[in-house]
Design an enzyme around this catalytic site. Structure first.
Site, mmCIF file in Angstrom:
data_model
loop_
_atom_site.group_PDB
_atom_site.id
_atom_site.type_symbol
_atom_site.label_atom_id
_atom_site.label_comp_id
_atom_site.label_asym_id
_atom_site.label_seq_id
_atom_site.Cartn_x
_atom_site.Cartn_y
_atom_site.Cartn_z
ATOM 1 C CE1 TYR A 312 2.014 3.933 -11.396
ATOM 2 C CE2 TYR A 312 2.423 1.614 -11.194
ATOM 3 C CZ TYR A 312 1.652 2.638 -11.470
ATOM 4 O OH TYR A 312 0.178 2.427 -10.486
ATOM 5 C CE1 TYR A 437 -1.444 3.886 -6.872
ATOM 6 C CE2 TYR A 437 -2.856 1.978 -6.176
ATOM 7 C CZ TYR A 437 -2.113 2.773 -7.288
ATOM 8 O OH TYR A 437 -2.380 2.627 -8.614
ATOM 9 C CG ASP A 538 -9.052 1.510 -2.022
ATOM 10 O OD1 ASP A 538 -9.338 0.232 -2.348
ATOM 11 O OD2 ASP A 538 -8.477 2.237 -2.680
ATOM 12 C CE LYS A 567 -4.351 -3.893 -7.127
ATOM 13 N NZ LYS A 567 -4.119 -2.726 -6.310
HETATM 14 C C1 LIG Z 1 -4.548 -1.430 -6.833
HETATM 15 C C2 LIG Z 1 -5.303 -0.594 -6.125
HETATM 16 C C3 LIG Z 1 -6.247 0.478 -6.798
HETATM 17 C C4 LIG Z 1 -6.381 0.500 -8.286
HETATM 18 O O1 LIG Z 1 -6.711 -0.540 -8.810
HETATM 19 P P1 LIG Z 1 -6.817 -0.633 -10.547
HETATM 20 O O2 LIG Z 1 -7.542 -1.949 -10.655
HETATM 21 O O3 LIG Z 1 -5.170 -0.813 -10.457
HETATM 22 O O4 LIG Z 1 -7.308 0.807 -11.128
HETATM 23 C C5 LIG Z 1 -6.991 1.146 -5.809
HETATM 24 N N1 LIG Z 1 -6.824 1.169 -4.466
HETATM 25 C C6 LIG Z 1 -5.970 0.149 -3.837
HETATM 26 C C7 LIG Z 1 -5.944 0.182 -2.398
HETATM 27 C C8 LIG Z 1 -5.167 -0.517 -4.585
HETATM 28 O O5 LIG Z 1 -4.267 -1.217 -4.103
#
Ligand SMILES: *Cc1c(COP(=O)(O)O)cnc(C)c1O
Length: 720
Positions: A312, A437, A538, A567
């Protein structure tokens, strides 16, 4: 390992040498600190005495901003300056001070005041401190007429008191001045057991250029066996005699060399390398490339700024990037010093850095194979990780291994759409909430917050989804049932079109660090059940204890049909993610010969699977919930004080997440630089200054992180 920096006299550049040497050690990847226990000539500023030498260290390393234990105003010998203030210097206190501050560091540089016999009180001098500390000495001498005599006198005294000399630094060497050149040559030939390092006259503050002169010296030190440094103590009287002889009888060089060789062992230094320092004199003022400890080569920050895209950021006006030499535990070691990590490298490094167990898991798998395609092949790491995941998430049935969080979200959306194509083909829209996000790929972006997700940039290309307002009821407030009215209405109006709802449960992360009420999620479950829509959680940011529960959705009664994890899954080791679906979705997708059309090249990468399995085993075996609870109470305590400060809109904490939300967007660059100087790594975004430290963070470091934020807010750094 400690070094004591002393000099043949005052005003020979001892502090500059200390700061440059400090920088050189930091560049070599060591944790290092510089201390000045006694300082005279301090000045009052802002209601306290400021020690000028300590301020110099702080320019090199924020951690070295440690006030002397004895600071006096009058610029004279410490015993006299102290007497003017009716105080007495106690060497015991000095030793305690040194011990307290050197504990956590690989290298401690202790700078004396003036020279060896500078008195501290009526009966003790710095020599007594040096003998008690018993660290190798870095002796600083100004390269001028008389240097040979003063250097040899000091060497003789130090050696005769059983002290070892790590190096003699000839400061202010002018390579065009024949006196300087001959001084250096003579001292080198007479002090074969000691590296002689010539520093030219550097511009004030040019620590980087001076540090380069110490590189060979540091490379030659035997860190693995510091006891070697003390091994020659018994020979030291002999060595002292040699020093004296050297001064008296220059003609017996050959003999001297033999004797010196025998006594070299006690310095544990490879003098062959370090005695050739004169070449360095010719180097210009250009800062050297920063060397990384692992010999991966220099970090060319100019190349980075010119050619590497960072997240970014503008390609032409990038924000500053700090060069990382190594990372270990909860610390990131940059060329500026150690930083306490407050970010877990964007939620992922929950085990901190350099975990030997995770490294071993990767190495063991690497010896077998690091990758094979997953089409038509499978392997133990994928299968065993799958078993572990299903044991932690028993309501799920099928696992899709993805290579990043964004890809996991794409796969989850695809699975939901494929499911509906077999069940109610008209449903092809996704409902989500604002402030979310979900990643940076196109499908994921289409369900990110339309404003912070920059939908306007891609209008016409992005799939148009359906948005409801951000969940308004706070996590810690009593539930307000009307907070689901709006989303219920939107859902009902569009239920023939809605294939799925996707949402980050409990914590909206990168979209605003917002914590909302679990009952909101229960309502979504009801809506999905009524209209057979797919519910996707998510948990890429929230999963694996971050919110205080293993998964955030454990705060509510509902379970989703599909969950995305990533993550922290690999403990911050490498990019990895997974999508788990329940049986209903798996069967629906595969009805009438349907298949899930997705297959990344590195799907189920064996290294990622092996490391993730080990990571989950560690997290499950330890009392992770208890660790997170401790971090939570420390964050609560540490950030509470921010509430009443100017410019603060809200302070909230949940699990190992602490957020200070400001009223306006903050100046990221100014804050980042402030934090780096404070020795912490905190990267704010938007209006939020927030923490999500690794779970291994010691309590004192959590407190230091909170304190840095409090000070940044108090000092209004966020305004830029
Ligand atoms: C970081 C994140 C993503 C994307 O993961 P990347 O490994 O960076 O592609 C998707 N959803 C949430 C909630 C996130 O925090």
């Amino acid at each position: 390992m400690k070094f004591f920096v002393t000099a043949v006299n005052t005003e020979v550049g001892k502090t500059f040498v200390t700061a440059s040497l400090l920088r050189a050690f930091l560049q070599s990847g060591r944790t290092a600190i510089a201390l000045k226990p006694v300082q005279t000539g301090c000045e009052m500023s802002g209601g306290r005495l400021v020690a000028p030498d300590v301020s110099e260290y702080a320019k090199v390393n924020a951690y070295s901003d440690i006030a002397p234990i004895y600071a006096f105003k009058f610029p004279a010998s410490p015993h006299y300056s102290a007497s003017l203030e009716h105080r007495e210097i106690k060497t015991d206190e000095i030793l305690k001070f040194i011990d307290a501050h050197s504990a956590q560091r690989e290298i401690t540089l202790i700078e004396g005041a003036g020279g060896i016999f500078v008195p501290l009180n009526s009966h003790e001098s710095f020599l007594d401190v040096m003998r008690a500390v018993d660290a190798p000495i870095v002796l600083v001498c100004k390269n001028e007429l008389g240097a040979i005599n003063s250097a040899l006198c000091s060497v003789y005294v130090l050696r005769s008191h059983g002290l070892k000399i790590a190096a003699l630094v000839l400061n202010f060497t002018d390579e065009k001045d024949e006196i300087c050149v001959s001084n250096a040559a003579y001292l080198k030939s007479k002090l074969k057991g000691i590296p002689v390092i010539s520093l030219r006259k550097f511009q004030k503050d040019d620590f980087a250029a001076a540090a380069r002169s110490f590189e060979n010296f540091i490379a030659s030190l035997n860190f693995n066996d510091p006891s070697q440094m003390d091994a020659g103590a018994a020979n030291l009287n002999e060595t002292a005699a040699i020093a004296l002889d050297a001064a008296q009888r220059g003609q017996k060089d050959a003999n001297l060399d033999e004797n010196s060789k025998n006594s070299d062992a006690c310095f544990a230094l490879d003098t062959a390398q370090v005695c050739e320092q004169d070449g360095e004199i010719k180097s210009s003022h250009v800062a050297p490339p920063l060397m990384s400890a692992s010999n991966t080569g220099p970090i060319d920050l100019n190349f980075d700024a010119k050619h590497l895209w960072h997240p970014y950021t503008s390609a032409t006006h990038p924000l500053k990037a700090h060069g990382v030499l190594r990372a270990e535990g909860n610390k990131i070691y940059t060329t500026q010093g150690a930083l306490i990590d407050g970010m877990s490298s964007w939620w992922c490094a929950v085990q901190g850095y350099g975990s030997e167990t995770l490294n071993a898991a990767a190495t063991a798998q690497m010896k077998e194979f690091s990758h094979v395609m997953f089409g038509g092949l499978t392997h133990a790491p994928a299968v065993n990780l799958g078993k572990k995941l299903l044991s932690m998430l028993p309501q799920f049935d099928r696992i899709f291994y993805a290579d990043s969080g964004s890809v996991a979200v794409e796969v989850a959306l695809k699975a939901a759409i494929c499911y509906q194509q077999n069940v109610s083909p008209k449903k092809n829209k996704i409902l989500t909430v604002r402030g979310g996000y979900h990643g940076d790929t196109f499908g994921a972006m289409s369900v990110c917050d339309p404003v912070t997700g920059m939908h306007s940039l891609f209008s016409g290309i992005l799939a148009r989804q359906i948005f409801a307002p951000r969940p308004s009821c706070r996590f810690d407030a009593p539930f307000d049932p009307s907070s689901t009215d709006k989303i219920s209405k939107i859902f009902k109006e569009n239920k023939d079109e809605i294939a799925a709802i996707i949402i980050e449960p409990i914590v909206q992360g990168a979209g605003g660090m917002w914590f909302y009420h679990p009952k909101f999620l229960d309502r979504l479950r009801e809506l999905c059940d009524e209209a057979n829509a797919v519910l996707i959680f998510d948990e890429i940011a929230t999963g694996f204890w971050r919110t205080g529960r293993v998964f955030a959705y454990e705060y509510c009664s509902a379970a989703p049909d599909i969950i995305c994890i990533g993550k922290a899954l690999s403990g911050g080791f490498m990019s990895f993610a997974a999508v788990l679906t329940n049986e209903k979705i798996a069967h629906g997708v595969s009805r009438n010969g349907g298949v899930l059309m997705h297959g990344p090249t590195f799907m189920a990468n064996p290294l990622a699977c092996a490391v993730s399995l080990k990571n989950l085993e560690i997290l499950c075996a330890q009392d992770t919930a208890q660790k997170v609870a401790q971090i939570h109470s420390d964050l609560q305590e540490g950030l509470r004080g921010c509430r009443s400060l100017d410019g603060v809109a809200d302070v909230r904490t949940l699990g190992a997440i602490g957020v200070v939300e400001m009223k306006e967007a903050v100046d990221v660059e100014a804050l980042q630089e402030f934090f780096v100087k404070r020795g912490v790594w905190i990267r704010p975004f938007g209006k939020n200054i927030y923490l999500m430290p690794p779970f291994i963070t010691p309590r004192s470091d959590t407190q230091a992180l909170c304190e840095a934020i409090r000070d940044a807010v108090k000092l209004k750094i966020y305004k830029g």
